[in-house]
Design a protein around this motif. Structure first.
Motif, mmCIF file in Angstrom:
data_model
loop_
_atom_site.group_PDB
_atom_site.id
_atom_site.type_symbol
_atom_site.label_atom_id
_atom_site.label_comp_id
_atom_site.label_asym_id
_atom_site.label_seq_id
_atom_site.Cartn_x
_atom_site.Cartn_y
_atom_site.Cartn_z
ATOM 1 N N LEU A 125 8.751 -1.249 -9.224
ATOM 2 C CA LEU A 125 7.854 -1.443 -8.086
ATOM 3 C C LEU A 125 8.518 -0.790 -6.902
ATOM 4 N N VAL A 126 7.732 -0.200 -6.106
ATOM 5 C CA VAL A 126 7.904 0.299 -4.846
ATOM 6 C C VAL A 126 6.955 -0.337 -3.835
ATOM 7 N N VAL A 127 7.688 -0.961 -2.759
ATOM 8 C CA VAL A 127 6.773 -1.290 -1.877
ATOM 9 C C VAL A 127 6.527 -0.243 -0.845
ATOM 10 N N GLU A 128 5.223 0.071 -0.620
ATOM 11 C CA GLU A 128 4.512 1.168 -0.217
ATOM 12 C C GLU A 128 4.572 1.090 1.551
ATOM 13 N N HIS A 129 4.503 0.027 2.089
ATOM 14 C CA HIS A 129 4.358 -0.086 3.757
ATOM 15 C C HIS A 129 4.447 -1.369 4.055
ATOM 16 N N ASP A 130 4.431 -1.510 5.466
ATOM 17 C CA ASP A 130 4.845 -2.798 5.903
ATOM 18 C C ASP A 130 3.834 -4.014 5.580
ATOM 19 N N GLY A 131 2.400 -3.334 5.563
ATOM 20 C CA GLY A 131 1.541 -4.532 5.062
ATOM 21 C C GLY A 131 1.809 -5.046 3.658
ATOM 22 N N ASP A 132 2.233 -4.191 2.784
ATOM 23 C CA ASP A 132 2.788 -4.614 1.451
ATOM 24 C C ASP A 132 4.042 -5.405 1.257
ATOM 25 N N LEU A 133 4.912 -5.094 2.349
ATOM 26 C CA LEU A 133 6.066 -5.904 2.576
ATOM 27 C C LEU A 133 5.818 -7.457 2.748
ATOM 28 N N VAL A 134 4.871 -7.477 3.683
ATOM 29 C CA VAL A 134 4.473 -8.959 4.211
ATOM 30 C C VAL A 134 4.156 -9.754 2.998
ATOM 31 N N ASP A 135 3.595 -9.382 2.076
ATOM 32 C CA ASP A 135 3.049 -10.206 0.842
ATOM 33 C C ASP A 135 4.355 -10.538 0.301
ATOM 34 N N TRP A 136 5.264 -9.758 0.106
ATOM 35 C CA TRP A 136 6.465 -9.863 -0.828
ATOM 36 C C TRP A 136 7.386 -10.977 0.068
ATOM 37 N N VAL A 137 7.430 -10.609 1.377
ATOM 38 C CA VAL A 137 8.241 -11.604 2.096
ATOM 39 C C VAL A 137 7.713 -13.011 2.078
ATOM 40 N N GLU A 138 6.622 -13.324 1.930
ATOM 41 C CA GLU A 138 5.805 -14.626 1.786
ATOM 42 C C GLU A 138 6.471 -15.007 0.416
ATOM 43 N N ILE A 139 6.581 -14.536 -0.639
ATOM 44 C CA ILE A 139 6.792 -15.090 -1.979
ATOM 45 C C ILE A 139 8.142 -15.534 -1.701
ATOM 46 N N LEU A 140 9.153 -15.036 -0.850
ATOM 47 C CA LEU A 140 10.490 -15.583 -0.882
ATOM 48 C C LEU A 140 10.433 -16.976 -0.172
ATOM 49 N N THR A 141 9.925 -18.111 -0.821
ATOM 50 C CA THR A 141 9.655 -19.265 -0.092
ATOM 51 C C THR A 141 10.949 -19.960 0.176
ATOM 52 N N PRO A 142 11.020 -20.746 1.081
ATOM 53 C CA PRO A 142 12.264 -21.727 1.418
ATOM 54 C C PRO A 142 12.816 -22.475 0.293
ATOM 55 N N GLY A 143 14.063 -22.076 0.043
ATOM 56 C CA GLY A 143 14.628 -22.804 -1.144
ATOM 57 C C GLY A 143 14.570 -22.140 -2.478
ATOM 58 N N LEU A 144 13.798 -21.038 -2.475
ATOM 59 C CA LEU A 144 13.674 -20.204 -3.768
ATOM 60 C C LEU A 144 15.142 -19.792 -4.221
ATOM 61 N N GLU A 145 15.968 -19.645 -3.534
ATOM 62 C CA GLU A 145 17.364 -19.203 -3.982
ATOM 63 C C GLU A 145 18.017 -19.970 -4.852
ATOM 64 N N THR A 146 17.934 -21.351 -4.588
ATOM 65 C CA THR A 146 18.340 -22.492 -5.400
ATOM 66 C C THR A 146 17.518 -22.854 -6.439
ATOM 67 N N ARG A 147 16.133 -22.853 -6.208
ATOM 68 C CA ARG A 147 15.226 -23.178 -7.579
ATOM 69 C C ARG A 147 15.017 -22.187 -8.327
ATOM 70 N N ASP A 148 15.177 -20.859 -8.253
ATOM 71 C CA ASP A 148 14.986 -19.685 -8.970
ATOM 72 C C ASP A 148 15.633 -18.717 -8.593
ATOM 73 N N PRO A 149 17.262 -18.766 -8.472
ATOM 74 C CA PRO A 149 17.853 -17.556 -8.078
ATOM 75 C C PRO A 149 17.778 -16.373 -8.803
ATOM 76 N N ALA A 150 17.127 -15.982 -9.831
ATOM 77 C CA ALA A 150 16.822 -14.882 -10.463
ATOM 78 C C ALA A 150 15.721 -14.079 -9.648
ATOM 79 N N LEU A 151 14.573 -14.882 -9.685
ATOM 80 C CA LEU A 151 13.522 -14.360 -8.806
ATOM 81 C C LEU A 151 13.776 -14.017 -7.422
ATOM 82 N N ALA A 152 14.811 -14.874 -6.714
ATOM 83 C CA ALA A 152 14.929 -14.717 -5.296
ATOM 84 C C ALA A 152 15.740 -13.248 -5.234
#
Length: 380
Positions: free
Chosen positions: A311-338
């Protein structure tokens, strides 16, 4: 010197056994809305103005209606403020005149409905804003690039069943408002709000809720917006913009309380399957579900986070939706996805920096050279 005109002509309201169709010629073909018969459906001008105003502004043409398509006075007055807002947001738009020979209020209006497509935003609006509603509305003709009647029929059947369980009848409206808006010079990102508003006007509703996409902190100029959507109202129709209180990831999390809505989640615009599972929208939603520890039987799960590398993030509006998914603690719960989410966002930010440097240092010459060599796509 007179300005060019976008003329709506030969406006008709034709009824058959189970449908009624409002349509008019706009030069590139007939713009239409086909819907189930309702006592409040009338031959009116508001749907045409809502659908075409932004296209007229982008092409610099006055919008002209025929005498047999009356327009509500308060609706017409609000289009002045709408034009001010959109012309400030998009400098390529110019204010135009709306020539409406007949000014008159609608004879009747009835029904309170919520827009529903099965997506995250509209599912959340059904969950949070449908108390006391008479039903929901599905638009056939604004999502898929090419018509797919069989798929849309299956989508309609699935969503109808889901809404019936909530005692919210689903009304399907067929329209070509998106393709005609583009053919008359408009950009979908600009006229989407007017296109959505044209449908409750065509139906003769008294109250209608638009499912918004962006939360308060992420608002940006866009065709559907909490400031502009209510301005498409009239003296007989009140339009609301709903959902700005929640991020999309928060809306998806809220659907855990509504397994019936989660079960029929539909986000794909490819027009090949209910959810293809591999497009940008599907992978983004699957990533969000995985981050929340949720699953939907309608949504292929993201087993392999490295799929995000396509995938390619197209613009800042699209970036916002991806940033939201990186929820607090995700690096510990799901390091592969993070890791893959971080990689995706880093690539976008790096491309953005390179583009800005190219503009500052080479006046965009680097990208022009790469285009000539076929190494990147043509400018939009």
């Amino acid at each position: 010197m007179s300005r060019d005109q976008l003329v709506v002509g030969d406006v008709t309201l034709v009824a058959s056994a189970d449908r009624v169709t409002l349509s008019g010629d706009v030069g590139v073909g007939r713009l239409f809305w086909s819907m189930p018969p309702r006592p409040s459906v009338e031959l009116r001008g508001e749907p045409f103005v809502a659908a075409l105003l932004l296209s007229a502004m982008r092409s610099g043409r006055d919008l002209v209606l025929p005498p047999n398509a009356p327009v509500d006075a308060s609706f017409l007055a609000a289009t002045t403020e709408l034009q001010v807002i959109f012309a400030r947001w998009y400098t390529a738009l110019s204010r135009v005149d709306i020539v409406a020979p007949e000014i008159a209020s609608r004879g009747s209006a009835s029904g309170r409905m919520v827009g529903y497509s099965g997506g995250v935003d509209s599912s959340y609006s059904v969950l949070r804003a449908a108390d006391g509603a008479d039903g929901t509305v599905l638009f056939d003709g604004i999502e898929y690039g090419e018509p797919n009647p069989a798929l849309m029929s299956a989508v309609g059947a699935t969503l109808t069943q889901a809404m019936a369980a909530r005692h919210l009848p689903l009304t399907t409206v067929q329209t070509n408002v998106k393709s005609v808006g583009r053919a008359t010079g408009g950009y979908w990102s600009e006229f989407i709000g007017g296109a959505l508003a044209s449908i409750p006007h065509a139906l003769g509703l008294a109250d209608y809720t638009v499912a918004g996409s962006n939360s308060w902190e992420n608002l940006r100029p866009y065709g559907t917006h909490p400031y502009t959507d209510p301005l498409w109202s009239s003296s007989t129709l009140r339009i609301h913009h709903h959902g700005t209180e929640a991020l999309r990831i928060e809306k998806l999390a809220a659907l855990a309380q509504a397994p019936d809505l989660l079960a029929v989640l539909r986000v794909c615009f490819q027009g090949e399957d209910y959810n293809c599972g591999v497009c940008h929208k599907c992978l983004q939603t699957s990533a969000a579900l995985r981050a929340l520890g949720l699953e939907s039987p309608a949504m292929p799960p993201l087993r392999d986070p490295t799929l995000l590398r396509r995938l390619v993030v197209e613009h800042d509006g699209d970036l916002v939706d991806w940033v939201e998914i990186l929820t607090p603690g995700l690096e510990t719960r799901d390091p592969a996805l993070a890791h893959e989410l971080g990689r995706l966002m880093h690539r976008y930010r790096l491309r953005k920096v390179v583009k800005e440097l190219d503009e500052v240092l080479l006046n965009g010459g680097g990208r022009k050279m790469l285009r000539r060599l076929g190494m990147i796509g043509a400018a939009p």
